[in-house]
Design an enzyme around this catalytic site. Structure first.
Site, short mmCIF file in Angstrom:
data_model
loop_
_atom_site.label_atom_id
_atom_site.label_comp_id
_atom_site.label_asym_id
_atom_site.label_seq_id
_atom_site.Cartn_x
_atom_site.Cartn_y
_atom_site.Cartn_z
N ARG A 1 -3.51 4.50 2.02
CA ARG A 1 -3.28 5.68 1.18
C ARG A 1 -4.25 6.81 1.49
O ARG A 1 -4.41 7.74 0.69
CB ARG A 1 -3.43 5.30 -0.30
N ASP B 1 -8.88 -1.47 7.49
CA ASP B 1 -7.50 -1.81 7.84
C ASP B 1 -6.62 -0.58 7.92
O ASP B 1 -6.40 0.12 6.93
CB ASP B 1 -6.94 -2.78 6.78
N TYR C 1 0.53 4.51 8.68
CA TYR C 1 -0.07 4.94 7.40
C TYR C 1 -0.18 6.47 7.38
O TYR C 1 -0.52 7.10 8.39
CB TYR C 1 -1.44 4.30 7.18
N HIS D 1 3.20 -5.32 12.95
CA HIS D 1 3.28 -4.98 11.53
C HIS D 1 4.37 -5.75 10.77
O HIS D 1 4.17 -6.17 9.63
CB HIS D 1 3.50 -3.47 11.39
N SER E 1 -1.77 -6.04 -0.86
CA SER E 1 -1.41 -5.95 -2.28
C SER E 1 -2.01 -7.10 -3.10
O SER E 1 -1.29 -7.75 -3.87
CB SER E 1 0.10 -5.88 -2.48
N LEU F 1 -3.60 -6.96 -5.66
CA LEU F 1 -3.42 -6.65 -7.09
C LEU F 1 -1.95 -6.45 -7.41
O LEU F 1 -1.60 -5.85 -8.42
CB LEU F 1 -4.24 -5.42 -7.48
N THR G 1 -8.14 1.93 -2.18
CA THR G 1 -8.19 2.92 -3.26
C THR G 1 -8.88 4.15 -2.69
O THR G 1 -9.72 4.03 -1.79
CB THR G 1 -8.96 2.40 -4.49
N ASN G 2 -8.52 5.30 -3.19
CA ASN G 2 -9.18 6.54 -2.74
C ASN G 2 -10.30 6.96 -3.68
O ASN G 2 -11.02 7.92 -3.39
CB ASN G 2 -8.14 7.66 -2.63
N ARG H 1 -14.30 3.42 -7.58
CA ARG H 1 -13.65 2.11 -7.46
C ARG H 1 -14.02 1.44 -6.15
O ARG H 1 -14.18 0.22 -6.10
CB ARG H 1 -12.13 2.27 -7.54
#
Lengths: 297, 297, 297
Positions: free
Chosen positions: C21, C49, C54, C129, C211, C213, C262-263, C267
């Site tokens: 992201r 990663d 992306y 991938h 993923s 989470l 996360t960006n 976090r």
């Protein structure tokens, strides 16, 4: 010149002519069957796919009449046939229930019957038609080895086997199973992701594909989305959706041998149309994702 | 004389008496348990199937009381027991959640407890009761090897394992796993086509079958179609549907050992009734297709 | 000090920072990306990663700008990237359909592009991938071997492969595939019982988990039951449900490497919180059975 595919001891034409509806034709004469086979040969289709049960245990004999009437035919072709399905029709009308019989006794009797029906001395490829949940793999495996040793059968394989069925039977044999004939098509594409194709691809075993046109579903309501794509691609080559659907299988590196069956002589003359089509990756995925109904993730 | 089946270091009777409901009987006295075991022995049923958790972690001790009261019994039988299910009842009432524990510490403690509960010096066959998704296969595998080496356990196996669970555990062991006890019956027939039976059949490993009567479903509404076929076939042998359902398993070449459990002394005396029945292929398929609800393709 | 995991020729940090992201952030400057990487390094998270796709084939270049601006960074980290997904966006806007391309030509071009985008001389780990149902395993496998031999890539692996996909590709290679990056989490727990985890655990191959989470589902309506358990356990450690969900993966003996993305800089600073948590077996099963919606049998 049509590609030929080597499966152990034998070679087969890339496209195979399927005789499962031979008995549905209005004309089942030796001469008409001979005309069909010659229409195949004219395109390089030399492999004929039979099974004891086709035509209610009658199709082999129809084919055999043609082979007898035209003695030169046998040496130009390879003959595949199958056994183990016992349905209560024809010579098995007295059976109580449709079942599979992979016992040595049944297989040996079935092979002798197939040889006699077709007026031939050897079957090029004998397939176990359906996985039998009651199979005694040692009995079946030793019988298949013995058939190859006897010279009655040149090569043996399976049909509709999953990887575990194949491993079970192969584990009791010295002969290498040559191929697995499974249902595979644009619309029946689960084998491309569930490990069935990967299993044989890894082992270098060409896969025979039955119902490569999805048994006609491709040409009905449910096949519309895919057919539109097939027709668009086919237009560029001057062929129909059916040829592109077969080309979709031929494009795969696992080496599929599509089994094409039709009683229409004109259609038989067009069976090798798929070979004119060369799909690129994007064509292949456009067809595939139209069949999935969604794009790949 | 009942068939005996060799599993590596041990032999077991073809039909196994299951004690999972021992604690549900009104009479759980040593004498009554002894009477059950003797009713089994009279038929050649020498293998007794236990688990630490049966009867809320109480059934092993009931059995142990009988073995203590009748010292000659132990040497006439083989004792199977299981471990790894930890449910918050009985000695584990303080646990927060039902779970599986395949750690070496738990297995070793469970074996010692089982030996003590049953007043025996050795367990003939120890099974890991359920595949534990948190299993450390090296820890579990080395523990099972050590148990065999110690002499506390003569053979080890699994229960409810899928092929990949079995491969994972076996990969960390030198002892060969002897058997897998899975649910298998006329009504629970997926293992006959999904590769579970084929896996063990290929490797020559007899399969223990729990709930060979489908946990009673065979005798309710849902089992009607199959029961009608079982009863018809049974009538020819003077046995009931239950015996034919067990004979259906016995007919399979993978060599099933059905685990039969009942507290009714009269029914125990009839447990070997299935051995009177010899099903032919068509019987087997009539039963199978009645259970499928459709014929084979 | 964070655990490090050896995968053949390389070692990676137990927790991996995922950059899928990176392009969604308001601030995609080199300095801000550098700040993210340094926030990772401060916790021992050294593995980054990436994938060519992306950020619509743009995230590698954003990362590359940071690596260029801060030349000391490259040697402190391991870079994972991926190829084979071709979607009609960015540099592939002219493609007709989203597809996978595992041809040697595509992979080689993709690797060169990734090296250039990221301003690096070697990729530490290159992953295929997605499994490509049209994969020519010999072509793909030889290409991966050649890439390792060339020094452009230190190790190779896969993503989203099932065991049969892995076996097919590995069968055509001399290099050992190092890892498989699959979706795995408390809520996506099928791999723990369907053989996917068992396959790699048996072979000693650490598994990267994307993923971890469950893509946020854990924090919505559907995740409530599990979240309650995660929060209760987390309270004892002073961490949130997210850390416990990751600890649930870390607890597994197969050695999962969760990929956390996360960006949010704050976090990121908390990504290693999961390492503070030590779950016992019952914790693990409380979380697991809350996710299943029922207890284990």
């Amino acid at each position: 010149m049509m590609d030929r595919v080597t499966l152990g001891e034998i070679t087969m034409s890339r496209i195979v002519y399927g005789m499962w509806r031979l008995g549905d034709d209005d004309n089942t004469s030796a001469g008409h069957v001979q005309a069909k086979v010659e229409a195949c040969l004219a395109q390089g289709i030399t492999t004929m796919d039979q099974a004891d049960i086709y035509g209610g245990y009658g199709a082999e004999a129809m084919f055999g009449a043609a082979l007898k009437a035209a003695p030169g035919l046998r040496d130009q072709i390879e003959i595949v046939t199958k056994c183990d399905v016992v349905a209560p029709v024809g010579k098995y009308a007295d059976k109580r229930v449709a079942h599979y019989d992979t016992s040595a006794g049944h297989i040996l009797a079935s092979v002798d019957s197939s040889l006699k029906n077709m007026n031939i001395g050897v079957i090029d490829l004998l397939l176990i038609h359906r996985p039998d949940p009651l199979m005694d793999h040692v009995d079946t495996g030793q019988c298949l080895d013995a058939l190859v040793a006897s010279g009655k059968v040149r090569a043996v394989g399976t049909s509709n086997f999953r990887p575990w069925d194949w491993n079970l039977l192969q584990s009791a044999m010295t002969t290498k199973l040559a191929t697995n004939q499974i249902e595979a098509s644009v619309l029946h594409n689960a084998p491309f992701t569930n490990g069935d194709v990967a299993f044989h691809q890894q082992r270098g075993q060409p896969i025979m594909a039955w119902s490569p046109l999805a048994g006609g579903v491709l040409f009905g309501e449910k096949g519309t989305d895919v057919r539109v794509v097939l027709e668009r691609i086919g237009a560029a080559y001057g062929v129909g959706a059916d040829a592109v659907a077969v080309a979709w299988l031929l494009r795969h590196p696992a080496r599929f041998l599509p089994v094409m069956g039709t009683n229409n002589l004109n259609r038989i003359k067009g069976l090798s149309g798929a070979l004119k089509v060369t799909l690129d990756q994007q064509d292949w995925y456009e067809i595939y994702t139209a069949a999935l109904g969604h794009g790949v993730p």
